[in-house]
Design a protein around this motif. Structure first.
Motif, PDB file in Angstrom:
ATOM      1  N   PRO A 157       0.660  -1.224  -0.099  1.00 42.85           N
ATOM      2  CA  PRO A 157      -0.169   0.200  -0.046  1.00 42.85           C
ATOM      3  C   PRO A 157       0.969   1.116   0.388  1.00 42.85           C
ATOM      4  CG  PRO A 157      -0.403  -1.428   2.240  1.00 42.85           C
ATOM      5  CD  PRO A 157       0.644  -1.579   1.347  1.00 42.85           C
ATOM      6  N   ARG A 158      -0.011   1.699  -0.406  1.00 41.22           N
ATOM      7  CA  ARG A 158       0.826   3.090  -0.705  1.00 41.22           C
ATOM      8  C   ARG A 158       0.910   4.085  -0.002  1.00 41.22           C
ATOM      9  NH1 ARG A 158       0.665   8.108  -5.870  1.00 41.22           N
ATOM     10  NH2 ARG A 158       2.178   8.798  -4.933  1.00 41.22           N
ATOM     11  N   ARG A 159       2.401   4.307   1.006  1.00 37.67           N
ATOM     12  CA  ARG A 159       1.690   5.595   2.822  1.00 37.67           C
ATOM     13  C   ARG A 159       1.994   7.083   1.671  1.00 37.67           C
ATOM     14  NH1 ARG A 159       7.216   4.031   5.544  1.00 37.67           N
ATOM     15  NH2 ARG A 159       7.094   6.921   5.490  1.00 37.67           N
ATOM     16  N   SER A 160       1.284   7.823   2.368  1.00 33.83           N
ATOM     17  CA  SER A 160       0.868   8.877   2.896  1.00 33.83           C
ATOM     18  C   SER A 160       1.879   9.727   3.065  1.00 33.83           C
ATOM     19  CB  SER A 160      -0.096   9.589   4.124  1.00 33.83           C
ATOM     20  OG  SER A 160       0.809   8.889   5.087  1.00 33.83           O
ATOM     21  N   LEU A 191       4.967  12.855   4.685  1.00 32.97           N
ATOM     22  CA  LEU A 191       4.884  12.815   6.043  1.00 32.97           C
ATOM     23  C   LEU A 191       4.095  14.523   6.253  1.00 32.97           C
ATOM     24  CD1 LEU A 191       8.543  11.720   6.720  1.00 32.97           C
ATOM     25  CD2 LEU A 191       6.225  10.569   7.006  1.00 32.97           C
TER      26      LEU A 191
END
Length: 90
Positions: A34-37, A39
């Motif tokens: 899953p793609r991280r949001s 920072l």
């Protein structure tokens, strides 16, 4: 006579090309991670415009205060000079 001559590059032997025929993949691939949001939260263009306009307004106000302070200082020096010269002539 005065034009530079570029050296000629030696010709390297051509690398052999391999041709592979695609084969059907029989392995099971895992689902992509899953793609991280990011920072930092995303900032809208309206917020950026608001900050820029606010900065311009504050800078203009500071410039106006500085010009006013300089003009008051010059007027004070002129008035002091006039009062001093008037008292000497008495």
């Amino acid at each position: 006579m005065l034009q530079p001559k570029l050296p000629t590059a030696p010709h390297a032997p051509a690398a052999p090309t391999h041709t592979h025929e695609p084969t059907a993949c029989t392995c099971q691939h895992a689902a992509p991670a899953p793609r991280r949001s990011p920072l930092l939260p995303s900032v809208g263009t309206g917020a950026v415009v608001l900050v820029l306009v606010g900065g311009v307004v504050v800078t203009a106000l500071l410039a106006a205060v500085a010009v006013s302070a300089i003009s008051v200082a010059v007027a004070a020096v002129v008035l002091r000079s006039l009062f001093n010269s008037q008292q000497r002539h008495r």
